[in-house]
Design a protein around this motif. Structure first.
Motif, PDB file in Angstrom:
ATOM      1  N   UNK B  87      -8.784  -4.244 -11.694  1.00  0.00           N
ATOM      2  CA  UNK B  87      -8.849  -4.678 -10.290  1.00  0.00           C
ATOM      3  C   UNK B  87      -8.533  -3.506  -9.362  1.00  0.00           C
ATOM      4  N   UNK B  88      -9.307  -3.379  -8.288  1.00  0.00           N
ATOM      5  CA  UNK B  88      -8.992  -2.371  -7.285  1.00  0.00           C
ATOM      6  C   UNK B  88      -9.515  -0.974  -7.561  1.00  0.00           C
ATOM      7  N   UNK B  89     -10.447  -0.849  -8.516  1.00  0.00           N
ATOM      8  CA  UNK B  89     -11.000   0.482  -8.796  1.00  0.00           C
ATOM      9  C   UNK B  89     -12.130   0.854  -7.852  1.00  0.00           C
ATOM     10  N   UNK B  90     -12.541  -0.135  -7.045  1.00  0.00           N
ATOM     11  CA  UNK B  90     -13.584   0.163  -6.070  1.00  0.00           C
ATOM     12  C   UNK B  90     -14.967  -0.307  -6.468  1.00  0.00           C
ATOM     13  N   UNK B  91     -15.053  -1.351  -7.278  1.00  0.00           N
ATOM     14  CA  UNK B  91     -16.363  -1.855  -7.724  1.00  0.00           C
ATOM     15  C   UNK B  91     -17.217  -2.292  -6.536  1.00  0.00           C
ATOM     16  N   UNK B 118     -14.343 -15.790  -2.460  1.00  0.00           N
ATOM     17  CA  UNK B 118     -15.646 -15.117  -2.461  1.00  0.00           C
ATOM     18  C   UNK B 118     -15.616 -13.935  -1.499  1.00  0.00           C
ATOM     19  N   UNK B 119     -14.454 -13.298  -1.412  1.00  0.00           N
ATOM     20  CA  UNK B 119     -14.299 -12.158  -0.497  1.00  0.00           C
ATOM     21  C   UNK B 119     -15.251 -11.016  -0.828  1.00  0.00           C
ATOM     22  N   UNK B 120     -15.382 -10.701  -2.124  1.00  0.00           N
ATOM     23  CA  UNK B 120     -16.258  -9.597  -2.511  1.00  0.00           C
ATOM     24  C   UNK B 120     -17.715  -9.938  -2.194  1.00  0.00           C
ATOM     25  N   UNK B 121     -18.096 -11.186  -2.497  1.00  0.00           N
ATOM     26  CA  UNK B 121     -19.469 -11.615  -2.208  1.00  0.00           C
ATOM     27  C   UNK B 121     -19.733 -11.529  -0.710  1.00  0.00           C
ATOM     28  N   UNK B 164     -24.276  -6.726 -12.004  1.00  0.00           N
ATOM     29  CA  UNK B 164     -23.300  -7.783 -12.269  1.00  0.00           C
ATOM     30  C   UNK B 164     -21.918  -7.167 -12.111  1.00  0.00           C
ATOM     31  N   UNK B 165     -21.210  -7.602 -11.077  1.00  0.00           N
ATOM     32  CA  UNK B 165     -19.847  -7.116 -10.861  1.00  0.00           C
ATOM     33  C   UNK B 165     -18.916  -8.036 -11.631  1.00  0.00           C
ATOM     34  N   UNK B 166     -18.396  -7.551 -12.738  1.00  0.00           N
ATOM     35  CA  UNK B 166     -17.570  -8.383 -13.610  1.00  0.00           C
ATOM     36  C   UNK B 166     -16.197  -8.633 -12.989  1.00  0.00           C
ATOM     37  N   UNK B 183     -23.810  -0.738 -19.436  1.00  0.00           N
ATOM     38  CA  UNK B 183     -22.455  -1.130 -19.064  1.00  0.00           C
ATOM     39  C   UNK B 183     -21.821   0.061 -18.367  1.00  0.00           C
ATOM     40  N   UNK B 184     -21.370  -0.173 -17.139  1.00  0.00           N
ATOM     41  CA  UNK B 184     -20.852   0.900 -16.297  1.00  0.00           C
ATOM     42  C   UNK B 184     -19.366   0.649 -16.073  1.00  0.00           C
ATOM     43  N   UNK B 185     -18.519   1.545 -16.565  1.00  0.00           N
ATOM     44  CA  UNK B 185     -17.082   1.370 -16.380  1.00  0.00           C
ATOM     45  C   UNK B 185     -16.593   2.328 -15.297  1.00  0.00           C
TER      46      UNK B 185
END
Lengths: 113, 264
Positions: B87-91, B118-121, B164-166, B183-185
């Motif tokens: 959480x909080x890495x800036x996705x 749904x803040x990110x959305x 897809x933002x996991x 898969x993007x980390x």
């Protein structure tokens, strides 16, 4: 990790297999668990007792075979043991090993009656 | 607690695009039956009982649904990314800037997974990006079934790239193939250089590793050499990018890579 849902899958597969073979009970489940699967055997065992309750697998025994992790060194063209995900070959120190085993989370067999 | 894995996250109900889905994890049962039964090989066992060989993966149900997704996405000629991080890495900022800077080149849509809100959305929607929100409630990761249902609510024919933002979590999402191409980390410079060593299954499974918030590296005392060394130890096969979505530094290489992957 998801030990509960993993055991739910295992018990469901066992129960389905038993029923489709006309059996009335599941006596034992045998799993293969890789050392790098992320699943904790103690947590799987704990979840097993819970998810078997009120199914035809209630009271069944659980056997878990641990699968040691192995990497493949492309330079040596040989396998090596891995303790973790850092797949450096212990012989030639090539860092580009490929993980070949150790991620298994499988149901090998069931014993039914 | 996460009902699915007991990992301590979560507490609400599964919602996809604002609709509640009860028993989100039960859907797959129907698909899982039938085919399994062909694998049985019966033989007598000495204990009186009979042994059936199964040799099935316990993540088989999700794996099968993920392959269905992958086939469907390929047919739609979509490049699909599964973006994972703590959480909080800036996705969200990373995805928003990726979409903005690809505008006119590639059309991007997003499926966002979060435990709650749904803040990110909303942040992505405000930027004009097509978004479907999955609120997982009790579940600390997205699975292939949730993604299939969310994708059904998007006009995929209008997209080139589906991101897809996991759920922000470096543990559980590692085991759930969603049907993605890549898969993007993400690893932000504020998190510490040893994240790849602490969460190796996730980093090992990634095709791409992105060091984010590079504009804050000096303030965070980020040891770049050490971080890259750790990434290379755990995910030597991954493509590595270093960037700041905020300042735009390093974004070009990432965007060119996406365009190249989409064309491939």
């Amino acid at each position: 990790m998801h030990e509960v849902s993993i055991m739910e899958s295992a018990v469901r597969m066992a129960v389905d297999a038993a029923k489709s073979a006309g059996a009335s009970r599941v006596l034992a489940l045998r799993l293969r668990v890789g050392t790098l699967s992320g699943a904790v055997p103690e947590a799987l065992r704990f979840a097993f007792d819970v998810v078997c309750r009120d199914t035809i697998a209630e009271g069944a025994s659980l056997e878990m075979e641990s699968v040691p992790a192995a990497g493949w060194c492309p330079a040596c063209r040989a396998e090596f043991e891995c303790a973790d995900f850092i797949s450096e070959c212990p012989r030639c120190h090539n860092p580009n090993g490929e993980l070949r085993r150790g991620r298994e989370l499988e149901i090998a067999s069931v014993e039914i009656d | 607690m996460c009902k699915e894995c007991g990992c301590g996250l979560g507490g609400g109900d599964l919602k996809i695009g604002g609709h509640s889905h009860e028993h989100g994890h039960d859907h797959g049962h129907d698909h899982a039956h039938g085919q399994d039964h062909h694998h049985h090989h019966e033989h007598e066992h000495s204990h009186g009982g009979k042994t059936l060989s199964l040799n099935l993966s316990l993540l088989e149900q999700n794996a099968r649904l993920a392959e269905q997704n992958r086939g469907f996405f390929r047919a739609k000629k979509l490049l699909v990314l599964n973006v994972v991080s703590s959480p909080g890495s800036g996705k969200t900022t990373f995805i928003r800037e990726t979409a903005a800077q690809l505008a006119g080149r590639l059309r991007l849509g997003v499926i966002v997974g979060d435990l709650a809100t749904d803040n990110d959305a909303a942040r992505l929607r405000t930027a004009g990006i097509p978004v479907v929100q999955i609120t997982t409630g009790t579940v600390c990761h997205l699975d292939a079934d949730m993604v299939a249902k969310a994708a059904a609510q998007m006009d995929l024919d209008q997209l080139d790239v589906l991101v897809i933002e996991n759920v922000g979590n470096l543990v559980c999402p590692a085991d759930y193939d969603l049907g993605e191409d890549l898969r993007v980390v993400l690893l932000s410079v504020t998190e510490g250089e040893d994240k790849p060593l602490k969460y190796p299954p996730m980093f090992h499974s990634a095709h791409v590793a992105v060091v984010t918030k590079s504009d804050m590296a000096a303030a965070a005392g980020f040891n770049r050499e050490l971080a890259l060394q750790n990434l290379e130890r755990v995910c030597h096969h991954a493509r590595i990018f270093e960037l700041s979505a905020k300042t735009g530094d390093g974004m070009k290489a990432w965007l060119d890579f996406l365009a190249e992957q989409r064309a491939a």
